[in-house]
Design an enzyme around this catalytic site. Structure first.
Site, mmCIF file in Angstrom:
data_model
loop_
_atom_site.group_PDB
_atom_site.id
_atom_site.type_symbol
_atom_site.label_atom_id
_atom_site.label_comp_id
_atom_site.label_asym_id
_atom_site.label_seq_id
_atom_site.Cartn_x
_atom_site.Cartn_y
_atom_site.Cartn_z
ATOM 1 N N ARG A 197 52.296 73.567 51.894
ATOM 2 C CA ARG A 197 51.429 74.428 51.087
ATOM 3 C C ARG A 197 51.296 75.746 51.840
ATOM 4 N NH1 ARG A 197 45.785 73.120 48.082
ATOM 5 N NH2 ARG A 197 47.345 72.164 46.709
ATOM 6 N N HIS A 219 53.030 75.640 41.508
ATOM 7 C CA HIS A 219 52.434 74.364 41.925
ATOM 8 C C HIS A 219 53.067 73.238 41.090
ATOM 9 C CE1 HIS A 219 49.734 71.660 43.749
ATOM 10 N NE2 HIS A 219 48.579 72.027 43.217
ATOM 11 N N GLN A 279 51.416 69.692 40.586
ATOM 12 C CA GLN A 279 50.289 69.670 39.646
ATOM 13 C C GLN A 279 50.799 69.544 38.212
ATOM 14 O OE1 GLN A 279 46.899 70.142 40.791
ATOM 15 N NE2 GLN A 279 46.553 69.193 38.802
ATOM 16 N N ASP A 285 41.678 76.707 35.282
ATOM 17 C CA ASP A 285 41.840 76.797 36.739
ATOM 18 C C ASP A 285 40.883 77.900 37.212
ATOM 19 O OD1 ASP A 285 42.724 76.678 39.376
ATOM 20 O OD2 ASP A 285 44.698 77.534 38.988
ATOM 21 N N CYS A 293 43.065 71.714 37.054
ATOM 22 C CA CYS A 293 43.792 71.202 38.225
ATOM 23 C C CYS A 293 42.834 70.800 39.343
ATOM 24 C CB CYS A 293 44.784 72.249 38.712
ATOM 25 S SG CYS A 293 44.033 73.802 39.152
ATOM 26 N N ARG A 323 48.162 62.641 40.376
ATOM 27 C CA ARG A 323 48.866 63.340 41.461
ATOM 28 C C ARG A 323 49.554 62.311 42.359
ATOM 29 N NH1 ARG A 323 47.248 68.383 43.029
ATOM 30 N NH2 ARG A 323 49.186 68.222 44.196
HETATM 31 N N1 CP Z 1 44.763 70.621 42.519
HETATM 32 C C1 CP Z 1 45.016 70.707 43.835
HETATM 33 O O1 CP Z 1 46.126 71.014 44.272
HETATM 34 O O2 CP Z 1 43.956 70.384 44.598
HETATM 35 P P1 CP Z 1 43.829 70.670 46.165
HETATM 36 O O3 CP Z 1 43.852 72.161 46.338
HETATM 37 O O4 CP Z 1 42.509 70.070 46.551
HETATM 38 O O5 CP Z 1 44.982 70.024 46.851
HETATM 39 N N1 NVA Z 2 45.288 78.488 41.422
HETATM 40 C C1 NVA Z 2 44.584 77.705 42.403
HETATM 41 C C2 NVA Z 2 45.000 76.281 42.345
HETATM 42 C C3 NVA Z 2 44.315 75.369 43.323
HETATM 43 C C4 NVA Z 2 44.821 73.987 43.286
HETATM 44 C C5 NVA Z 2 44.824 78.294 43.779
HETATM 45 O O1 NVA Z 2 45.969 78.644 44.101
HETATM 46 O O2 NVA Z 2 43.858 78.426 44.538
#
Ligand code: CP
Ligand code: NVA
Length: 313
Positions: A105, A132, A135, A227, A267, A295
């Site tokens: 990430r 992502h 997701q 989101d 999400c 997930r």
């Molecule tokens: N939806 C998601 O990716 O959650 P986290 O940021 O908690 O991993």
């Molecule tokens: N769009 C959000 C998604 C979090 C899972 C972010 O990138 O913070």
């Protein structure tokens, strides 16, 4: 079968692979429920390299590895210091000697792409500033569970044209869904991405549109997706965005404009009272916690596929 080594985005995977991943995610879920944990990943190690916070992604990848007899290590991004303590290439050359899969990430999408090129082990995009994909797969599994065949259904993403929106558009294209992004002017998905994805909708006779008016956008939708308005790493845009996004809150009024068929998801993490109200999040038509559960199953399918691609399964 020539499987790809990495999961960076859904679009390069193609329709068949996405359907296979969703099928296997459903199979993994059923298998866990019937037989409990298994040992398919015995002796295998995943490392999780996260530059941004996470609850769901970290926990589900770790639990996925454990439930299948493997193990997961959390790498500390600050300690490793990619590009500071040693070069990206050297980090990759080390990690590939010990690991079976690297789950990343990062802020930079290019960093994940480069790691995938440099390391001989599979690399999974666990969210970047751009996309992502994990997701979106969890959404696909959840949507199938609630609605069966997704062909011809409509997914309306209400909010910022962000990483999650992009991966959902890719998933929607391959599942034969219409995809509508409802956002304030200036917060659409990037033009180069639209140019890439539009033909995928056109060739299936489905719609891909941006509709500014949220009430108009959601009419007849099967799924409303929410989101945060400000994604991780973009906190500096908070003031610029404030105000613009208020009409894009998923609340009782917007859900009623969608119609009684519509389900809602998010999400997560949610900023309750901003992009979604408590009433909707805690209501019967919100399937976001089903998606959070999924997930786990979707990521097992991803890892299985990458392990098969690299002779680990
Ligand atoms: N939806 C998601 O990716 O959650 P986290 O940021 O908690 O991993
Ligand atoms: N769009 C959000 C998604 C979090 C899972 C972010 O990138 O913070």
């Amino acid at each position: 079968m020539n499987l790809q080594k990495d999961l960076i985005d859904l679009l390069p995977l193609g329709e068949q692979a996405v359907h296979e991943l969703l099928d296997d995610a459903a199979a993994q879920k059923a298998r866990l429920r019937q037989n409990g944990p298994d040992t398919e990943f015995a002796g295998r190690t995943a490392a999780l390299y996260f530059e941004k916070p996470s609850l769901r992604t970290r926990v589900t990848f770790e639990v996925a590895m454990n439930q299948k007899g493997g193990q997961a290590l959390q790498l500390d991004a600050g300690t490793i210091g990619i590009g500071k303590r040693e070069s990206l290439a050297d980090v990759a050359r080390n990690l590939e000697r010990w690991l079976d899969v690297l789950v990343c990430r990062t802020f930079s999408h290019e960093l994940v792409e480069s790691l995938a090129k440099l390391a001989r082990v599979p690399v999974v995009n666990a969210l970047t500033d751009v996309s992502h994909p994990c997701q979106a797969l969890a959404f696909g599994l959840t949507a199938r569970e609630h609605r069966g065949n997704l062909e011809g259904l409509t997914l309306v993403f209400v909010g910022d044209g962000n990483n999650v929106a992009r991966s959902l558009a890719e998933l929607a294209a391959f599942c034969g869904m219409n995809f509508v992004l409802s956002c304030p002017d200036g917060f659409e998905l990037p033009v180069d991405f639209v140019r890439q994805i539009l033909p995928e909708f056109k060739k299936r006779g489905t719609r891909f549109e941006a509709v500014t008016d949220p009430k108009e956008a959601v009419r007849g939708a099967d799924f409303l997706y929410s989101d945060v308005w400000v994604s991780m790493g973009q906190e500096g845009q908070k003031d610029q965005k404030a105000g613009h996004f208020l009409p894009y809150q998923i609340n009782a009024g917007l859900l009623s404009a969608a119609g009684s068929q519509a389900l809602v998801t998010h999400c997560l993490p949610a900023h309750r009272g901003e992009e979604i109200t408590d009433e909707i999040m805690d209501g019967e038509r919100c399937v976001c916690f089903d998606e959070a559960e999924n997930r786990l199953h979707a990521q097992k399918a991803v890892i299985r596929r990458l392990f098969r691609a690299t002779g680990r399964l």
